[in-house]
Design an enzyme around this catalytic site. Structure first.
Site, PDB file in Angstrom:
ATOM      1  NE  ARG A  90      -3.950   1.894   2.576  1.00  0.00           N
ATOM      2  CZ  ARG A  90      -3.964   2.766   3.585  1.00  0.00           C
ATOM      3  NH1 ARG A  90      -2.998   2.734   4.518  1.00  0.00           N
ATOM      4  NH2 ARG A  90      -4.932   3.652   3.687  1.00  0.00           N
ATOM      5  CD  GLU A 168      -6.350   6.107   9.817  1.00  0.00           C
ATOM      6  OE1 GLU A 168      -6.202   7.165  10.443  1.00  0.00           O
ATOM      7  OE2 GLU A 168      -5.700   5.067  10.070  1.00  0.00           O
ATOM      8  CG  HIS A 234      -6.914   1.658   8.887  1.00  0.00           C
ATOM      9  ND1 HIS A 234      -6.421   2.919   8.577  1.00  0.00           N
ATOM     10  CD2 HIS A 234      -7.050   1.013   7.693  1.00  0.00           C
ATOM     11  CE1 HIS A 234      -6.270   3.019   7.259  1.00  0.00           C
ATOM     12  NE2 HIS A 234      -6.653   1.880   6.711  1.00  0.00           N
ATOM     13  CE1 TYR A 236      -2.060   0.721  13.664  1.00  0.00           C
ATOM     14  CE2 TYR A 236      -3.875   1.895  12.638  1.00  0.00           C
ATOM     15  CZ  TYR A 236      -2.584   1.390  12.582  1.00  0.00           C
ATOM     16  OH  TYR A 236      -1.825   1.551  11.449  1.00  0.00           O
ATOM     17  CD  GLU A 263      -2.990   2.750   8.210  1.00  0.00           C
ATOM     18  OE1 GLU A 263      -2.876   2.975   9.449  1.00  0.00           O
ATOM     19  OE2 GLU A 263      -3.023   3.650   7.354  1.00  0.00           O
ATOM     20  CD1 TRP A 292       2.059   2.523  10.416  1.00  0.00           C
ATOM     21  CD2 TRP A 292       1.021   2.869   8.466  1.00  0.00           C
ATOM     22  NE1 TRP A 292       2.393   3.782   9.992  1.00  0.00           N
ATOM     23  CE2 TRP A 292       1.769   4.022   8.787  1.00  0.00           C
ATOM     24  CE3 TRP A 292       0.306   2.852   7.264  1.00  0.00           C
ATOM     25  CZ2 TRP A 292       1.812   5.144   7.980  1.00  0.00           C
ATOM     26  CZ3 TRP A 292       0.342   3.969   6.455  1.00  0.00           C
ATOM     27  CH2 TRP A 292       1.082   5.106   6.807  1.00  0.00           C
TER      28      TRP A 292
END
Length: 341
Positions: A90, A168, A234, A236, A263, A292
């Site tokens: 990416r 995002e 994503h 996290y 990510e 990431w």
């Protein structure tokens, strides 16, 4: 509104039957049928999965590379990422609104380098990050204009490139606007003749804790004239338990909606993501993932570097984990068949 239909003997009924017959005849004639959506070419969505032009499912296994800030590192970075087994990278780009613009020539060069290294290239516009909450962030409409402006670099690359609309694209403010704005951006690209597989990032800084993307993805996909959009979450700190990870991924798979973890990391300031669950469930469910990031992180998240100082011989613990650990890139990645022809 419900009305009472006329009987079969009334003139209105006769006219309706004749009209329907004539309409059916006209629609059967060449050139008069309603336009169909664009035929799939290259990477496309089929049966809830991303597949190649030949119909082979393609599961992304790769990482992010911050090209827009480290363009001079890209040649070696992509070679190293490929050597470690990735099938996708990416590539971070800028529309020119927050950072120096990656113009048509530079985008074309990034695509060429991906192809040289036999990598599928996910191109993303980073300037949308945290729109509505972070100063300077731009809208998905602005990102769509950027993609149209560089479309010459994309033309003919449908087998090698996925266009990630915007990174995002909402923070936590007004995230409900994501559905309409994502739909509008997709339609703008389609109207401009961009028929690549598209990727739509979730709001809430990509983590979709409000489930806005999860609950509206089907409508967004249906609104794409090409039906060729993949969704990206994503993962996290919001995804810090195996149960949360499994539930989110499974809902997309069961709904036959194409999903990628665009990510994720093994640590984060907003909580400790469960990278083992992300990788294991992605492998079990056939969901792609892109960690990431390769190298060059700053601002207190240097721990997200996979390679110290862009040196592939100095992988960090995160780099060792994602490339060489259980369900990692090295053991689960399969090169795109377009490179094996």
């Amino acid at each position: 509104m419900r009305t009472t239909a006329p009987t079969a003997t009334t003139p209105r009924r006769v006219v309706a039957i004749v009209f329907a017959a004539v309409a059916a005849l006209l629609l059967s004639l060449p050139g008069l049928a309603p336009p169909a959506r664009a035929a799939a070419a290259g990477l496309h969505v089929a049966g809830g999965k991303l597949v190649e032009g030949n119909g082979t499912p393609f599961v992304m296994r790769g990482v992010n590379h911050a090209h827009t800030w480290y363009a001079t590192r890209t040649t070696q970075a992509l070679a190293d990422i490929k050597a470690l087994g990735a099938n996708t990278v990416r590539v971070v780009l800028s529309t020119g609104d927050r950072w120096a613009k990656n113009d048509t020539a530079d985008v074309a060069n990034a695509v060429a380098q991906c192809k040289r290294n036999r990598l599928i290239c996910v191109l993303e516009a980073h300037d949308t990050t945290g729109y509505g909450e972070q100063g300077g962030a731009v809208s998905l409409a602005r990102a769509a204009d950027y993609w149209v402006s560089v479309r010459a670099a994309l033309t003919g690359q449908e087998s090698y490139v996925v266009v990630n609309l915007g990174n995002e694209p909402y923070g936590n403010t007004n995230a409900t606007a994501w559905t309409a704005d994502t739909t509008a951006a997709i339609r703008k690209l389609r109207s401009a003749g961009i028929h690549h597989a598209l990727m739509a990032d979730a709001p809430n800084w990509g983590q979709d804790w409000s489930f806005t993307m999860r609950d509206n993805a089907a409508a967004v996909l249906a609104a794409d004239p090409d039906r060729n959009t993949v969704f990206s979450v994503h993962m996290y700190g919001v995804f810090d338990t195996a149960a949360e990870v499994k539930d989110y991924l499974t809902r997309f798979v069961n709904a036959k909606l194409p999903l990628v973890v665009g990510e994720f990391g093994d640590n984060h300031s907003d909580g400790n993501p469960d990278e083992a669950a992300i990788m294991a469930n992605a492998q079990t469910l056939g969901v792609g993932y892109l960690g990431w990031s390769w190298s060059g992180n700053s601002g207190g998240v240097e721990y997200l570097d996979m390679a110290t100082g862009f040196n592939a011989a100095a992988l960090t613990s995160w780099g060792q984990r994602i490339f060489k650990g259980a369900n990692g890139i090295g053991s689960t990645s399969r090169e795109a068949t377009v490179y094996r022809a």
